[in-house]
Design a protein around this motif. Structure first.
Motif, PDB file in Angstrom:
ATOM      1  N   ASP C 647    -121.723 -50.185  55.131  1.00  0.00           N
ATOM      2  CA  ASP C 647    -121.197 -51.523  55.384  1.00  0.00           C
ATOM      3  C   ASP C 647    -119.874 -51.609  54.627  1.00  0.00           C
ATOM      4  O   ASP C 647    -119.850 -51.678  53.404  1.00  0.00           O
ATOM      5  N   GLN C 649    -117.731 -53.883  54.290  1.00  0.00           N
ATOM      6  CA  GLN C 649    -117.388 -55.113  53.580  1.00  0.00           C
ATOM      7  C   GLN C 649    -118.187 -55.299  52.281  1.00  0.00           C
ATOM      8  O   GLN C 649    -117.878 -56.167  51.488  1.00  0.00           O
ATOM      9  N   THR C 650    -119.250 -54.515  52.129  1.00  0.00           N
ATOM     10  CA  THR C 650    -120.016 -54.623  50.878  1.00  0.00           C
ATOM     11  C   THR C 650    -120.112 -53.277  50.157  1.00  0.00           C
ATOM     12  O   THR C 650    -120.422 -53.236  48.974  1.00  0.00           O
ATOM     13  N   GLY C 651    -119.892 -52.197  50.852  1.00  0.00           N
ATOM     14  CA  GLY C 651    -120.063 -50.874  50.254  1.00  0.00           C
ATOM     15  C   GLY C 651    -121.489 -50.382  50.301  1.00  0.00           C
ATOM     16  O   GLY C 651    -121.813 -49.315  49.772  1.00  0.00           O
ATOM     17  N   PHE C 774    -117.571 -49.477  47.287  1.00  0.00           N
ATOM     18  CA  PHE C 774    -116.623 -50.517  47.685  1.00  0.00           C
ATOM     19  C   PHE C 774    -115.302 -50.344  46.926  1.00  0.00           C
ATOM     20  O   PHE C 774    -114.214 -50.421  47.514  1.00  0.00           O
TER      21      PHE C 774
END
Lengths: 156, 298, 783
Positions: C647, C649-651, C774
């Motif tokens: 993901d 956007q969150t890592g 991230f």
């Protein structure tokens, strides 16, 4: 001061005098000699001490015995009927869901509770239901497969 | 093996009896509900109450009922009862969702909604959803009762306005306005048995399906001493037409509203970045639900 | 392939029913009449001089029966490797980590013992606390152990071939760094023990251990008892993974207090104490310089490693060697140079954990190899296939790959994962990665220098011929050795697994070095097979005398005697058996002479039939310093393919699928082999994504719980597609070799390589938390 409590464990009624600071895990193991309930952490992180309390699987290390007064409790010793294993126990044995066995009593109790509530769970539902019971040995796969196979067998 | 220190244990038969008892104990007594937090702290020796008072015999504390289109939840209702409740799922799905994120199934079967509020942990799972829903809590004492908004209930990590002689008895959630949607996202390391690194709950109310935002609530968790409103984000959303750009702008403002610290679960910078991500995501989901639902459901 | 009756099957484990019903007894489940409970005082400070220990108040507490410190325990030094005996039961001069043992109490119950512990007063003079390698190695740093100035607990320098020369032939030379984090075993059962010293001066210790033999020797040495007076028994053990492979201070304290009080003493670790005792995976800081030709031939590696060892040595002397030697295969590597430094720090002691010493090295190097493959524009699977070793190859550090199904493993995961359809073709955020590994099948040499047998086994037939009792001191710790050894005994003797009763984990049953270095199946398996064959020979010899058939013309299989050249008349023997068992309802019948009848004949003519087996590897490996570590009679190998979603956007990394192929030589129990593979991958996943023991500024473990030290839950671990490869190991019993540890080797690098494939960043530090990934992606975007 000790309190006199009544616990119905695996359909047998016990009257026990317990100090308020003793957990259900301790009383099951030390007073009732039901040693199948394990303690892995004592703080609800691992699930090895799982018992079914009034129909719901809980961490018995985080229940005071006095809180359980009047309750019905099922421990791993109450899962089989005499010599005949519960289907979940059967499939755990046959499909290799057991390695060191320390998480097994808790796993089996979480699994049997799930199947009572939801007889045909999806793989994800099984994993959800077992997510409070840690296992370091198996990688969970054979445990999940055993629960699903038990569900199929219980259908018949 | 961890042992519990010695203490007394009482099980009053009624609420008045319990309140009288707590009053007499003058701060040496503590209510035990699910015990999943309290007993851990007692085993670690961080709290040492002389007496635990259990309210298990007070049936009324374990009821969920509808109330004027809203919901009344007894403080001793367990988290799994909330997660599994059809009534909760149909009126306030965001509450059911946040309940299903707490700890593990084994913990959820013991932990209670009241406990999750009263312990006032900055990362608690239910308060963000309850805050966006505008929940109020009923506090009963021997001599006085009061109902306070959950906004303003928490005063810091582990502290709140509740007094030692009071008992939180009920959580009341008002009926949601039409065209309202909400979401809760918790970011943790594992998929279960987690305490949030960051969690966000948002709720949007539109004046009509394709209309403008008439109410916006954005709650940030684990990024301040208590769960907080992202005040500037909420302000920026009000009266606006929903769009991804708007949500992105609100998310950036929310970052400014947060004041995270670096601790064992995550760094401050990462937490700020995650406020940005999660605010966007929760707003988008809230908006979609608000638009799709013909009204009422949040 | 030969047909077998008992092995190569999926028979359920012999202990499964006991474990499924709660009947299985672990050490904490044991109790004895008149038993005392013990508790230990452990240091709250990471580094301090002990000025005074006052036990007066503790001794006075009602219910206390014994209080012991170094004054009672003595100053005998012990440890794992005799080259580094640097531990004492109780600290005398100073404490070296938070958790160092200072005193113990035995009392009538645990509450009293713990209260007494809290009454022991210790005066300390605090010393500088050295929590990392840099500060421990800094000029002028205080020595944690006086004999080791500079805090270097061990140092290794090896070169095979000529690294510098080889680099001249290379087209690509890369240097990369990699570090993992200190790990915890995360086994579910905290250590526990129960000691009983009887009136005749015999000491019995029940303990949650991986090696009854090493514990027996250590206790005898420290307490000054003859080995023959010390018996160590291992009940069921709830996982070990390495940290339970050596004696701990609690075991010795319990024995000491039982000896002094004449009463049984039981002691338990809390979960926090498990973290304080540690002995789990080190933190390794690796630097790899690798040279490769442009055709993809790997030529040379220089591996430098610093290990954060903690306060004592434990298995660390072996660990430091493994961190170098375990890169010698499974790729042909003609030139390998290794420089290793193990450093003492004021933290709990690190030791052995699954994949001992080699996991971080493997993770870092396999990631570097992936980078090199990309630079060469070669498919990572092809690159590995090009360089891999084959059966019969010998590594530059003299490890003999007597069997090696590396190609089958690689092809197995390539095809099993549908690699060709996915590699380079997945959408952004999704990735696929591959890695390989290998591991020993038992350490070639014991941890103390000795000519000892590594495993002995004894089989005693019951006098009625109905039962086969197998006695072995091997350690069933969950990995399934009781089942494997029972199956080997049954197959080799020609009976069914139900006929075999496995008695294990007891020093009274023989010598076995225990469950570490993936040795039980190969080494104990050999001893058991020999014992079974010895037993069979004796039965057939007795039968031969009765029937006049030569032994060579007979065999036992499937519970009956096989007559290769026609069946003689054995009715006399049958009648004899039947007459002896009047009233029994399960008399032998049918056309075959049963094993039961044959065994009965053997007993009547020869007395109790006892078969013996004893195994030690022959001369193995090289002659250089440190050649003993990594040398093994056989090597298992494996390959894995992992698929991930990141993901962005969150890592957050989600492991979507894992395909694992492992060459275990020959699967004695196919279900167990899969179980070891899946369990290894789960531990590897945990180390890759979550696991890290952390410390505060004072050296206290900051996350000594299974809540904040995160092992994977059922929701974090995907299903694994398992492929069992069988290369028929000539040095293994029935061709079998390891699976228990080697299977973890490729997991972390396969995950890292998949993450790179998904989002294009290389992570050189574990665990790959969402935060770390991230940050790396953010950093990359800036550039």
């Amino acid at each position: 001061m000790k309190k006199l409590i009544t616990l119905t464990v695996n359909d047998t009624e016990y009257e026990v005098a317990v100090a308020p600071n003793r957990t259900l895990t301790q009383v099951l193991r030390e007073d009732l000699n039901l040693l199948g309930t394990k303690e892995g952490c004592g703080v609800g992180d691992c699930g090895a001490c799982t018992v079914v309390l009034d129909g719901k699987p809980v961490n018995s290390c985080l229940v005071l015995a006095v809180q359980a007064d009047g309750s019905r409790i099922k421990t791993i010793e109450g899962v089989a009927h005499g010599d005949s294993l519960h289907p979940v126990q059967e499939t755990f044995v046959e499909l290799g869901a057991i390695q060191c066995g320390f998480c097994t009593p808790g796993m089996i109790l979480s699994a049997t509770s799930l199947l009572e509530k939801n007889p045909h769970p999806t793989e994800q539902e099984v994993r959800q239901a077992l997510s409070g019971n840690l296992c370091r040995c198996t990688g969970y796969q054979k445990i999940v497969e055993a629960v699903q196979e038990a569900s199929r067998r219980m259908k018949g | 093996m961890l042992l519990l220190p010695k203490f007394d244990y009482e099980e009053p038969k009624s609420l008045p009896e319990a309140l009288a008892m707590l009053s007499e104990l003058k701060g040496n007594g503590k209510v035990i509900a699910g015990g999943t937090d309290l007993l851990v702290n007692m085993k670690k020796g961080t709290v040492r109450p002389a007496c635990l008072v259990s309210l298990k015999k007070v049936e009324a504390l374990r009821e969920i009922s509808g109330e004027d289109g809203g919901l009344s939840v007894g403080s001793h209702v367990t988290i799994s009862e909330i997660a599994d409740s059809d009534r909760v799922a149909s009126t306030f799905p965001v509450l059911a969702r946040s309940a299903s994120c707490l700890g593990s199934p084994l913990i959820r079967n013991r932990a209670t909604i009241g406990g999750n509020i009263v312990t006032a942990r900055p990362a608690a799972d239910l308060p963000p959803a309850l805050l966006v829903l505008g929940a109020r809590v009923e506090l009963r004492g021997k001599d006085k009762d009061r109902t306070v908004s959950l906004d303003g209930f928490f005063t810091g990590p582990g502290t709140s306005v509740i007094e030692t002689r009071e008992v939180l008895t009920r959580i009341v959630i008002p009926s949601p306005p039409p065209f309202t949607g909400a979401d809760y996202i918790k970011l943790g390391h594992r998929a279960a048995l987690e305490i949030a690194i960051v969690a966000v709950s948002s709720r949007l109310t539109l004046d009509k399906p394709d209309g403008v935002i008439v109410d916006a609530r954005v709650i940030l968790s684990s990024v301040a001493p208590t769960a907080i409103h992202a005040v500037s984000a909420e302000k920026a959303l009000m009266g606006q037409r929903p769009s991804e750009d708007l949500f992105a702008k609100a998310a950036l403002l929310a970052v400014g509203d947060s004041s995270p610290i670096t601790d064992i679960r995550g760094g401050a910078e990462y937490r700020r970045d995650m406020v940005n991500t999660l605010v966007k995501r929760t707003l988008l989901k809230a908006f979609n639900d608000a638009r799709d639902m013909k009204g009422g459901n949040a | 392939m030969k047909a077998y009756n008992v092995i190569n099957t999926r028979l359920p484990r012999v202990d499964a029913r006991a474990k499924a019903t709660g009947d299985a007894r672990y050490t904490a489940d044991l109790s004895m009449p008149n038993m005392l409970y013990g508790a230990m005082l452990q240091s709250p400070l990471a580094h301090a001089k002990i000025l005074n220990i006052d036990v007066t108040a503790a001794k006075k507490l009602p219910g206390v029966r014994d209080v012991v410190t170094w004054k009672e325990a003595g100053l005998v030094k012990y440890g794992v490797s005799p080259a580094r005996y640097d531990e004492q039961v109780f600290c005398s001069d100073k404490v070296r980590y938070v958790g160092d043992e200072i005193a113990a109490v035995a009392a009538v119950d645990l509450e009293t013992a713990m209260e007494a512990v809290s009454l022991i007063k210790v005066d300390y003079e605090e010393l500088p606390v050295l929590l990392d390698i840099e500060s421990a190695m800094a000029e002028g740093a205080i020595a944690i152990h006086e004999d080791f100035p500079g805090n270097v607990s061990a140092e290794v320098h090896q070169e095979f071939g000529n690294f510098e020369e080889a680099l001249k032939e290379c087209d690509i030379v890369r240097t990369d760094r990699f570090t993992n984090k200190r790990q915890d075993g995360g086994f579910l059962e905290p250590q526990a023990c129960l000691a009983q010293y009887d009136l005749n001066g015999n000491l019995t210790l029940w303990s949650s251990t991986q090696s009854v033999h090493y514990v027996q020797r250590s206790i005898a040495m420290v307490l000054g008892l003859p080995v023959g007076k010390v018996r160590v028994v291992k009940p069921y053990v709830g996982g070990g993974f390495g940290p339970k492979a050596a004696v701990n201070a609690m075991e010795i304290a319990a024995c000491l207090m039982s000896k002094r009080t004449g009463r049984p003493v039981k002691m338990l670790f809390s979960r926090e104490q498990v973290f304080l005792h540690s002995r789990a995976r080190h933190q390794f800081f690796h630097e790899f310089t690798t040279g490769v030709k442009k055709d993809g031939t790997i030529m040379a590696l220089h591996n430098t490693c610093y290990l954060d060892g903690g306060a004592y040595s434990s298995f660390g002397i072996a660990t430091i060697y493994y961190a170098g030697s375990l890169l010698g295969a499974p790729y042909r590597l003609p030139n390998m140079k290794y420089d290793g430094y193990r450093i003492y720090t004021n933290k709990p002691t690190c030791g052995a954990q699954r994949g001992h010493g080699g996991v971080a090295a493997r993770a870092g190097w396999e990631q570097q190899l992936d980078t090199i493959a990309a630079e060469l524009n070669m498919d990572p699977v092809e690159f590995r296939l090009k360089n891999m070793m084959k059966t019969g190859d010998v590594t530059c550090n003299d490890f003999n790959m007597s069997s090696l199904g590396m190609q089958e493993c690689l092809e197995g995961v390539r095809d099993g994962s549908n690699w060709a359809a996915k590699k380079g073709k997945l959408p952004r955020g999704k990735g696929i990665g591959v890695a390989c590994g290998f591991f020993v099948s038992g350490a070639g040499y014991p941890i103390y220098r000795s000519e000892t047998f590594h495993s002995t086994a004894t089989i005693r037939l019951t006098e009625d011929g109905g039962g086969v009792n197998l006695y072995t001191a091997s350690a069933e710790i969950g990995q399934g050795s009781d089942t494997i050894l029972g199956q080997i005994a049954a197959e080799a003797l020609g009976v069914s697994l139900d006929d075999v009763m496995v008695h294990s984990g007891d020093t009274d049953f023989g010598v076995d070095l225990g469950a570490y270095s993936s040795r039980q199946t190969l080494m104990s398996g050999h001893a058991v097979k020999m014992a079974a064959e010895d037993t069979k020979r004796q039965v057939l010899e007795a039968l031969s005398e009765q029937l006049g058939v030569t032994v060579g013309d007979m065999d036992i299989a499937g519970g009956v005697v096989i007559f290769k050249k026609g069946k003689p008349d054995f009715s006399r023997l049958r009648t004899l058996y039947i007459k002896e068992h009047r009233g029994w309802e399960d008399q032998p019948s049918g056309a075959e002479l049963t094993f039961r009848e044959a065994a009965r004949v053997a007993f009547i003519t020869r007395g109790v039939i006892i078969g013996n087996g004893a195994y030690k590897p022959g001369e193995l490996g090289g002659k250089y310093k440190g050649a003993a570590v990594g040398t093994s009679p056989a090597y298992g190998c494996s390959a894995q393919v992992v698929e991930v979603t990141v993901d962005e956007q969150t890592g957050k990394v989600t492991i979507d699928a894992m395909t694992d192929a492992h060459d275990c030589g020959f699967a004695i129990n196919r279900t167990n082999v899969e179980g070891q593979m899946q369990g290894s991958l789960s531990m590897g996943l945990g180390e890759a994504l979550f696991e890290e023991v952390r410390f505060d500024a004072k050296g206290r473990v900051a996350n000594a719980s299974l809540g904040e030290y995160r092992i994977p839950t059922a929701l974090d671990m995907p299903n694994v597609k398992t492929v069992i490869i069988e290369s028929d190991e000539p040095n293994g019993p029935f061709g079998a070799k390891e699976v228990g540890e080697g299977a973890i080797m490729p997991t972390i690098p396969a995950i890292l390589n998949a993450i790179y494939d998904a989002v294009g960043v290389r992570i050189n530090e574990l665990p790959v938390t969402s935060e770390r990934l991230f940050a790396a992606m953010k950093e990359k975007q800036k550039k």
